[in-house]
Design a protein around this motif. Structure first.
Motif, PDB file in Angstrom:
ATOM      1  N   ASP A  32      -6.032   5.818   2.852  1.00  0.00           N
ATOM      2  CA  ASP A  32      -6.132   5.671   1.436  1.00  0.00           C
ATOM      3  C   ASP A  32      -7.256   6.482   0.915  1.00  0.00           C
ATOM      4  O   ASP A  32      -8.252   6.356   1.128  1.00  0.00           O
ATOM      5  CB  ASP A  32      -6.487   4.026   1.611  1.00  0.00           C
ATOM      6  CG  ASP A  32      -6.508   3.169   0.221  1.00  0.00           C
ATOM      7  OD1 ASP A  32      -6.277   3.852  -0.693  1.00  0.00           O
ATOM      8  OD2 ASP A  32      -6.831   2.062   0.281  1.00  0.00           O
ATOM      9  N   GLN A  82       0.909  -1.096   0.003  1.00  0.00           N
ATOM     10  CA  GLN A  82       0.030   0.141   0.023  1.00  0.00           C
ATOM     11  C   GLN A  82       0.838   1.276   0.109  1.00  0.00           C
ATOM     12  O   GLN A  82       0.605   2.184  -0.738  1.00  0.00           O
ATOM     13  CB  GLN A  82      -0.828  -0.057   1.166  1.00  0.00           C
ATOM     14  CG  GLN A  82      -2.151  -1.063   1.112  1.00  0.00           C
ATOM     15  CD  GLN A  82      -2.760  -1.188   2.507  1.00  0.00           C
ATOM     16  OE1 GLN A  82      -2.004  -1.208   3.338  1.00  0.00           O
ATOM     17  NE2 GLN A  82      -3.745  -1.275   2.088  1.00  0.00           N
ATOM     18  N   LYS A  90      -8.582   6.093  -2.133  1.00  0.00           N
ATOM     19  CA  LYS A  90      -9.458   5.513  -2.797  1.00  0.00           C
ATOM     20  C   LYS A  90     -10.646   5.133  -1.947  1.00  0.00           C
ATOM     21  O   LYS A  90     -11.756   5.151  -2.449  1.00  0.00           O
ATOM     22  CB  LYS A  90      -8.622   4.196  -3.368  1.00  0.00           C
ATOM     23  CG  LYS A  90      -7.849   4.469  -4.463  1.00  0.00           C
ATOM     24  CD  LYS A  90      -7.339   2.935  -4.890  1.00  0.00           C
ATOM     25  CE  LYS A  90      -6.007   3.464  -5.806  1.00  0.00           C
ATOM     26  NZ  LYS A  90      -5.308   2.226  -6.371  1.00  0.00           N
ATOM     27  N   HIS A  96       2.634   2.062  -3.563  1.00  0.00           N
ATOM     28  CA  HIS A  96       1.945   2.934  -4.664  1.00  0.00           C
ATOM     29  C   HIS A  96       1.046   3.760  -4.252  1.00  0.00           C
ATOM     30  O   HIS A  96       0.240   4.739  -5.143  1.00  0.00           O
ATOM     31  CB  HIS A  96       0.771   1.506  -4.824  1.00  0.00           C
ATOM     32  CG  HIS A  96       1.626   0.372  -5.749  1.00  0.00           C
ATOM     33  ND1 HIS A  96       2.543   0.760  -6.758  1.00  0.00           N
ATOM     34  CD2 HIS A  96       1.749  -0.888  -5.165  1.00  0.00           C
ATOM     35  CE1 HIS A  96       2.950  -0.812  -6.783  1.00  0.00           C
ATOM     36  NE2 HIS A  96       2.651  -1.635  -6.035  1.00  0.00           N
ATOM     37  N   SER A  97       1.089   4.662  -2.926  1.00  0.00           N
ATOM     38  CA  SER A  97       0.188   5.693  -2.597  1.00  0.00           C
ATOM     39  C   SER A  97       1.260   6.414  -1.686  1.00  0.00           C
ATOM     40  O   SER A  97       1.368   5.875  -0.437  1.00  0.00           O
ATOM     41  CB  SER A  97      -0.919   5.114  -1.897  1.00  0.00           C
ATOM     42  OG  SER A  97      -1.693   6.257  -1.314  1.00  0.00           O
ATOM     43  N   TYR A 116      -0.725   7.139   1.618  1.00  0.00           N
ATOM     44  CA  TYR A 116      -0.846   6.081   2.626  1.00  0.00           C
ATOM     45  C   TYR A 116       0.634   6.087   3.271  1.00  0.00           C
ATOM     46  O   TYR A 116       0.521   5.639   4.454  1.00  0.00           O
ATOM     47  CB  TYR A 116      -1.275   4.673   1.909  1.00  0.00           C
ATOM     48  CG  TYR A 116      -1.667   3.694   2.894  1.00  0.00           C
ATOM     49  CD1 TYR A 116      -2.441   3.580   3.446  1.00  0.00           C
ATOM     50  CD2 TYR A 116      -0.479   2.833   3.332  1.00  0.00           C
ATOM     51  CE1 TYR A 116      -3.028   2.610   4.345  1.00  0.00           C
ATOM     52  CE2 TYR A 116      -0.718   1.957   4.245  1.00  0.00           C
ATOM     53  CZ  TYR A 116      -1.990   1.727   4.854  1.00  0.00           C
ATOM     54  OH  TYR A 116      -2.244   0.860   5.759  1.00  0.00           O
TER      55      TYR A 116
END
Length: 132
Positions: A127, A114, A129, A117-118, A121
């Protein structure tokens, strides 16, 4: 951070010269520890036992580049060697002293998928999303 307490105490007591010299030395040693030098490995892996033992003893007092590099590396000792001047704090106060005899293989912190890719985060544990 013990060096800030020392600096404030020096200024409070009027020891301006001690403050200036101490701050300059701390800054230079911190820069020394953050460059890609590994001369300490020569002494830690020296063929003569008395050289290895002397260097190991010094590593309990002063932080050398390879010690601090492991603080910035991915590995079992990434949360060790927090101080970049006096290893005494890591050794006696925090219990985080780790003396390594080889260079780190990889730098950076350990990331979960996590975090990888973010950015949200990674830094805020949020997150985006799921919020949107």
């Amino acid at each position: 951070m013990p060096n800030f307490r020392f600096q404030f105490l020096c200024l409070y007591l009027g020891l301006t010269e001690v403050f200036l010299i101490g701050t300059a030395f701390k800054g230079l040693w911190a820069a020394h520890n953050h460059v890609n030098w590994n001369y300490d490995l020569y002494f830690l892996n020296h063929p003569w036992p008395w050289v290895r033992k002397t260097m190991r003893g010094l590593c309990h007092i002063i932080t050398f580049p390879t010690q601090h590099h492991h603080h910035h590396a991915r590995g079992k000792n990434s949360a060790k060697n927090m101080c970049n001047l006096l290893a005494l704090y890591d050794w006696l106060l925090f219990g985080t002293l780790a003396i390594e005899t080889e260079r780190p293989t990889q730098y950076g912190w350990k990331q979960s998928p996590q975090e990888e890719h973010s950015v949200w985060y990674r830094y805020f544990a949020v997150d985006m999303k799921k919020l949107g």
